[in-house]
Design a protein around this motif. Structure first.
Motif, PDB file in Angstrom:
ATOM      1  N   GLU A 186       0.441  -1.006  -0.033  1.00 12.67           N
ATOM      2  CA  GLU A 186      -0.233  -0.424   0.108  1.00 12.67           C
ATOM      3  C   GLU A 186       0.753   1.183   0.141  1.00 12.67           C
ATOM      4  O   GLU A 186       2.008   1.205   0.707  1.00 12.67           O
ATOM      5  CB  GLU A 186      -1.075   0.809   1.214  1.00 12.67           C
ATOM      6  CG  GLU A 186      -1.751   1.231   1.237  1.00 12.67           C
ATOM      7  CD  GLU A 186      -2.608   0.913   2.771  1.00 12.67           C
ATOM      8  OE1 GLU A 186      -2.500   2.222   3.124  1.00 12.67           O
ATOM      9  OE2 GLU A 186      -3.588   0.645   2.254  1.00 12.67           O
ATOM     10  N   ASP A 187       0.463   1.966  -0.568  1.00  7.99           N
ATOM     11  CA  ASP A 187       1.236   3.690  -0.786  1.00  7.99           C
ATOM     12  C   ASP A 187       0.362   4.482   0.575  1.00  7.99           C
ATOM     13  O   ASP A 187      -0.368   4.745   0.335  1.00  7.99           O
ATOM     14  CB  ASP A 187       0.498   3.836  -2.043  1.00  7.99           C
ATOM     15  CG  ASP A 187       1.350   5.733  -2.561  1.00  7.99           C
ATOM     16  OD1 ASP A 187       1.542   5.982  -1.326  1.00  7.99           O
ATOM     17  OD2 ASP A 187       1.714   5.183  -3.775  1.00  7.99           O
ATOM     18  N   LEU A 201      -0.782   7.418  -1.253  1.00  8.30           N
ATOM     19  CA  LEU A 201      -1.831   8.315  -1.567  1.00  8.30           C
ATOM     20  C   LEU A 201      -2.672   6.845  -1.354  1.00  8.30           C
ATOM     21  O   LEU A 201      -4.183   6.776  -1.891  1.00  8.30           O
ATOM     22  CB  LEU A 201      -1.522   7.982  -3.176  1.00  8.30           C
ATOM     23  CG  LEU A 201      -0.271   8.275  -3.805  1.00  8.30           C
ATOM     24  CD1 LEU A 201      -0.323   8.525  -5.545  1.00  8.30           C
ATOM     25  CD2 LEU A 201      -1.066  10.045  -4.238  1.00  8.30           C
ATOM     26  N   LYS A 202      -2.694   6.042  -0.841  1.00  8.66           N
ATOM     27  CA  LYS A 202      -3.422   5.643  -0.089  1.00  8.66           C
ATOM     28  C   LYS A 202      -3.547   4.097  -0.884  1.00  8.66           C
ATOM     29  O   LYS A 202      -5.200   3.713  -1.106  1.00  8.66           O
ATOM     30  CB  LYS A 202      -3.983   5.631   0.889  1.00  8.66           C
ATOM     31  CG  LYS A 202      -4.569   7.076   2.253  1.00  8.66           C
ATOM     32  CD  LYS A 202      -3.470   6.703   3.031  1.00  8.66           C
ATOM     33  CE  LYS A 202      -3.212   7.141   4.375  1.00  8.66           C
ATOM     34  NZ  LYS A 202      -1.644   6.181   5.580  1.00  8.66           N
ATOM     35  N   ARG A 203      -3.368   3.489  -1.923  1.00  7.68           N
ATOM     36  CA  ARG A 203      -3.724   3.120  -2.745  1.00  7.68           C
ATOM     37  C   ARG A 203      -3.086   1.726  -3.233  1.00  7.68           C
ATOM     38  O   ARG A 203      -1.900   1.547  -2.051  1.00  7.68           O
ATOM     39  CB  ARG A 203      -3.416   3.728  -4.264  1.00  7.68           C
ATOM     40  CG  ARG A 203      -2.297   4.029  -5.008  1.00  7.68           C
ATOM     41  CD  ARG A 203      -2.629   4.464  -6.124  1.00  7.68           C
ATOM     42  NE  ARG A 203      -0.486   4.824  -6.220  1.00  7.68           N
ATOM     43  CZ  ARG A 203      -0.949   5.877  -7.782  1.00  7.68           C
ATOM     44  NH1 ARG A 203      -1.574   6.691  -8.327  1.00  7.68           N
ATOM     45  NH2 ARG A 203       0.739   6.492  -7.948  1.00  7.68           N
ATOM     46  N   ARG A 204      -3.305   0.518  -3.101  1.00 10.47           N
ATOM     47  CA  ARG A 204      -2.974  -0.616  -3.477  1.00 10.47           C
ATOM     48  C   ARG A 204      -1.809  -0.520  -4.672  1.00 10.47           C
ATOM     49  O   ARG A 204      -2.356  -0.157  -5.291  1.00 10.47           O
ATOM     50  CB  ARG A 204      -3.763  -1.876  -3.569  1.00 10.47           C
ATOM     51  CG  ARG A 204      -3.980  -2.139  -1.640  1.00 10.47           C
ATOM     52  CD  ARG A 204      -4.827  -3.424  -2.393  1.00 10.47           C
ATOM     53  NE  ARG A 204      -6.002  -3.105  -2.486  1.00 10.47           N
ATOM     54  CZ  ARG A 204      -6.694  -4.722  -2.914  1.00 10.47           C
ATOM     55  NH1 ARG A 204      -6.150  -5.362  -1.660  1.00 10.47           N
ATOM     56  NH2 ARG A 204      -7.995  -4.187  -3.230  1.00 10.47           N
ATOM     57  N   VAL A 205      -0.391  -1.264  -4.441  1.00  7.80           N
ATOM     58  CA  VAL A 205       0.509  -1.781  -5.378  1.00  7.80           C
ATOM     59  C   VAL A 205       1.084  -2.804  -5.287  1.00  7.80           C
ATOM     60  O   VAL A 205       1.305  -3.886  -4.709  1.00  7.80           O
ATOM     61  CB  VAL A 205       0.993   0.171  -5.841  1.00  7.80           C
ATOM     62  CG1 VAL A 205       0.965   0.645  -6.005  1.00  7.80           C
ATOM     63  CG2 VAL A 205       2.060  -0.133  -4.176  1.00  7.80           C
ATOM     64  N   GLU A 225       0.315  -1.364 -11.092  1.00  9.42           N
ATOM     65  CA  GLU A 225      -0.901  -0.611 -10.313  1.00  9.42           C
ATOM     66  C   GLU A 225      -0.964  -2.685 -10.302  1.00  9.42           C
ATOM     67  O   GLU A 225      -0.925  -2.869 -10.617  1.00  9.42           O
ATOM     68  CB  GLU A 225      -1.950  -0.409 -11.105  1.00  9.42           C
ATOM     69  CG  GLU A 225      -2.395  -0.824 -13.088  1.00  9.42           C
ATOM     70  CD  GLU A 225      -2.874  -0.354 -13.507  1.00  9.42           C
ATOM     71  OE1 GLU A 225      -3.891  -0.246 -13.005  1.00  9.42           O
ATOM     72  OE2 GLU A 225      -2.729  -0.520 -14.900  1.00  9.42           O
TER      73      GLU A 225
END
Length: 387
Positions: free
Chosen positions: A8-9, A12-16, A69
């Motif tokens: 998780e970033d 930016l609170k996104r999974r990568v 992504e």
């Protein structure tokens, strides 16, 4: 060759997804180079059917890494093993993957490793082509720095000796870039990768997706390579003759005999699919629609005749959208010359087309003026005599 982590970033609170390769020395530099290439291509193409790369670098404790992504779903290779895709979904996946590969070809980028495991299918149904790490602007797959493997044939070794030598090098040295089961004969023999070789690999992927088997099967790597080099495509007994003809052309040994564009191959393939006309009509409509809104494919042989509307006779295009030019991508440590520039010397400039309609208009105007002058000439003469 490494490990992929789900992360998780924190900003930016996104999974990568983070790909890490644990290597040292020259292999570390090579891995970093491939990661840089994949990042550069992702940044340049920015296509909805390509996996987006966010970052690339080197961590001292982990080595080279690539952050991309995260696609929640599974690879097309896994779907083939699970046999969980219906015919229409399979065709839709191929159309989306075709768009991504065509976007790369428009910019003279050869993927060189098109296969089911490099196509991800998200849970939302979007296909994503990935792993451009071995792509090159002029792909060369030489397996022997001292000479091509075809020398084995010249020395009397035969195809089997060539295949055994190749299989040995693939497993021992890792020099070969790509997946042999989906590679065309010319690439296995050491020739450079081209869009035609990518189209072969794409057709091999489509063959496996629709039939559940490889076009060149075999027990072990050597057997598969021998089959590719000297045997025709293994057509399943239940495949229709029309579909068999499409795959035989797409998987021709000679690159010149293959389809010259991905849309042309997909049009012919869709037209051979079993099922109602409405299924093929939906797929042709999707084929004619560009999700990236940059251009549209003319679906010629839309097979509108089947719907009672006649055939337009148009042909698909694989060129860039009107008004734009392909952008050359120079990859790290790649040859300066790209696939397109290598062809430029063989392409002679075409003379400008004559605007015959404009010529006819001017001729008609001149004729009309001459007629008016001819009618007015006697009157003008009398007027001058009187004056």
């Amino acid at each position: 060759m490494g490990t992929v982590y789900l992360a998780e970033d924190p900003l930016l609170k996104r999974r990568v997804a983070i790909k890490v390769v644990r290597v040292t020395g020259a292999a570390r530099h090579q891995a970093m180079l491939r990661f840089r290439r994949e990042a550069e291509i992702s940044a340049q193409l920015n296509h909805p059917n390509l996996v987006t790369v966010f970052d690339v670098g080197v961590e001292e404790d982990l080595g080279p890494f690539l952050t991309m992504e995260y696609v929640e779903g599974k690879s097309l290779g896994r779907h083939i093993k699970d046999k969980d895709l219906d015919l229409e979904t399979s065709a839709r996946v191929l159309i989306q993957a075709m768009r991504a590969l065509r976007a790369a070809h428009r910019r003279a980028i050869v993927h060189r490793d098109v296969k089911p495991d490099n196509i991800l299918l998200s849970e939302e149904g979007r296909a994503k082509l990935m792993d451009f790490g071995i792509a090159r602007s002029m792909g060369h797959m030489s397996l022997d720095p001292e000479g091509p493997l075809e020398d084995t044939l010249l020395l009397g070794g035969g195809t089997e000796a060539l295949a055994q030598t190749l299989a040995l090098r693939l497993t021992a040295s890792g020099d070969f870039l790509g997946s042999p089961a989906y590679a065309p004969p010319e690439v296995l023999k050491g020739s450079e990768g081209t869009p035609a070789s990518d189209r072969y690999s794409f057709a091999a992927t489509a063959f496996e997706l629709l039939t559940g088997q490889l076009p060149h099967p075999g027990e072990g790597l050597t057997a598969i390579i021998i089959h590719i080099l000297q045997e025709p495509v293994a057509i399943p007994p239940d495949m229709s003759p029309r579909m068999a003809g499409v795959f035989q052309r797409a998987l021709s040994v000679d690159p010149e005999d293959r389809y010259t564009s991905l849309p042309e191959f997909m049009e012919e393939l869709i037209d051979t699919l079993p099922g109602p006309v409405s299924l093929r009509a939906r797929l042709f409509a999707l084929l004619g629609h560009e999700e990236d809104s940059t251009s549209s494919v003319s679906t010629a042989r839309f097979r509108i005749a089947e719907l009672g509307m006649g055939d337009t006779g148009a042909h698909p295009i694989e060129a860039s959208p009107r008004g734009t030019q392909p952008v050359k991508i120079t990859l790290a440590e790649d040859p300066v010359e790209t696939y397109l520039s290598s062809r430029r010397s063989r392409i002679q400039p075409q003379p400008d087309e004559v605007d015959w309609l404009g010529v006819l208009k001017w001729a008609a105007l001149v004729f009309l003026l001459l007629q008016v002058f001819w009618w007015l000439a006697p009157a003008l003469s009398r007027f001058q005599l009187k004056s």
